[in-house]
Design an enzyme around this catalytic site. Sequence first.
Site, short mmCIF file in Angstrom:
data_model
loop_
_atom_site.label_atom_id
_atom_site.label_comp_id
_atom_site.label_asym_id
_atom_site.label_seq_id
_atom_site.Cartn_x
_atom_site.Cartn_y
_atom_site.Cartn_z
N GLY A 212 -6.62 1.32 3.01
CA GLY A 212 -5.16 1.15 2.99
C GLY A 212 -4.76 -0.07 3.79
O GLY A 212 -5.59 -0.92 4.09
N ASN A 213 -3.48 -0.18 4.13
CA ASN A 213 -3.03 -1.29 4.98
C ASN A 213 -1.88 -0.82 5.86
O ASN A 213 -1.44 0.32 5.77
CB ASN A 213 -2.65 -2.51 4.12
N HIS A 214 -1.39 -1.71 6.71
CA HIS A 214 -0.41 -1.33 7.74
C HIS A 214 1.04 -1.30 7.26
O HIS A 214 1.95 -1.14 8.06
CB HIS A 214 -0.50 -2.29 8.93
N SER A 215 1.29 -1.50 5.99
CA SER A 215 2.69 -1.55 5.54
C SER A 215 3.40 -0.24 5.87
O SER A 215 2.89 0.84 5.60
CB SER A 215 2.73 -1.81 4.03
N ALA A 280 2.99 -3.51 -0.49
CA ALA A 280 1.73 -4.18 -0.11
C ALA A 280 0.62 -3.47 -0.89
O ALA A 280 -0.01 -2.53 -0.38
CB ALA A 280 1.53 -4.07 1.38
#
Length: 403
Positions: A212-215, A280
């Site tokens: 995943g990512n930090h969005s 994102a």
Amino acid sequence: MSIIKDKNILLGITAGIAAYKSASLVRLFIKAGANVKVVMTPASKDFITPLTLSTLSKNPVYSSFVDEEDDTGVWNNHVELGLWADYFVIAPATANTLAKMANGVCDNILLATYLSAKCPVYFAPAMDLDMYKHASTKTSFKKLASYGNKMIPAGTGELASGLVGEGRMAEPEAIISFIEKDCLNQLPLHGKKILITAGPTYEALDPVRFIGNHSSGKMGFAIAKAAANLGAEVVLVSGPTHQKVNHNLITVKPVVSAEDMYQEVHKHYSNTDIAILSAAVADYRPKTVAENKIKKKTATFSIELEKTKDILKSLGEIKNKQFLVGFALETNNALEHAKGKLIAKNLDLIVLNSLQDKGAGFGVSTNKVTFITASKDVIEHKLKSKTEVANDLMQQILKQFYA
Ligand code: CTP
């Protein structure tokens, strides 16, 4: 959330039996989040007391030009009252007051406020059926309409006289929904459908792990609210986030992976006027998803990744009437890369945010953006809250969309 939330409503009450319903009307306005002040004709105080109305509205009630409680003769400034109001709602509006309004008569504070108010004026007539039908009353209605005042039509039913017919003041709920609808109709994106993506996507590796990512989804949710506040019907396709929204024009479609987001977005796109893709989205996902939890057997472990579908690009390829907005998050050669994406993805506008700018990017509640239009205009903004950035973006879209 009601469109009249945080609006200043000046309620004008005249001397009709329906004034007893004004208490409910004040309560409903307050419940919708509006600020309420009341101005009354002196005769209307025989039907409902100022104390009831000031208690419910949590504001002083005005019924004369001088403050009656105060023998120093404090002047109740009708001009200020008119300027304070975002909307002036006269309910009940008697035949007498309507005739005076139509002819510029100004012999009480309600009428003086009416004459000096610059805001939209609504009136809800309340009278007996023969008065309602009278040619003179009809002339008042016509004149008031020609001044831009809006009539909330009376209903039909049993009247105070015992007669049955037209002339009953619209019910408080109907008055509020008339005003809400009318306010919505005035908004620049009323009737327009906006599709927004927000948040990260999670690409599964096994049943318990993902890439995943930090969005945080903050930017996308702020855009959804800004668009809905302009009257648009918003479909917000969001990856996993903690953001919450409560707006009757926003429908949230939760998704998890880039593929889910792609499918959901394509369900709505043909019916969309403006699409804003701020999510994102993961560019890669594990090529295979293990059926069971992967065990730590080896010293090193590699994951083969494959490209996800580029949702924004796929929309650019099939775009017909839609106004398409993308985001670009860049670390180097930002402007050049963003311009490249604008062309490659067939966009009308791209929002560039650079991770090099302090206070911009994931998790924080501020952002620093540059807008680049299809005609290559570059509009730089300073560091602002994500809510302000969302409003700036919607203003830029409005400019281009209605150009
Ligand atoms: N986007 C998308 N689908 C993807 C990847 C990105 O819809 N699979 C959208 C984003 O929502 C954003 C825009 O494309 O509006 C730009 O995303 P970004 O990651 O900055 O650019 P990419 O085109 O993915 O290129 P790169 O990662 O190589 O910079």
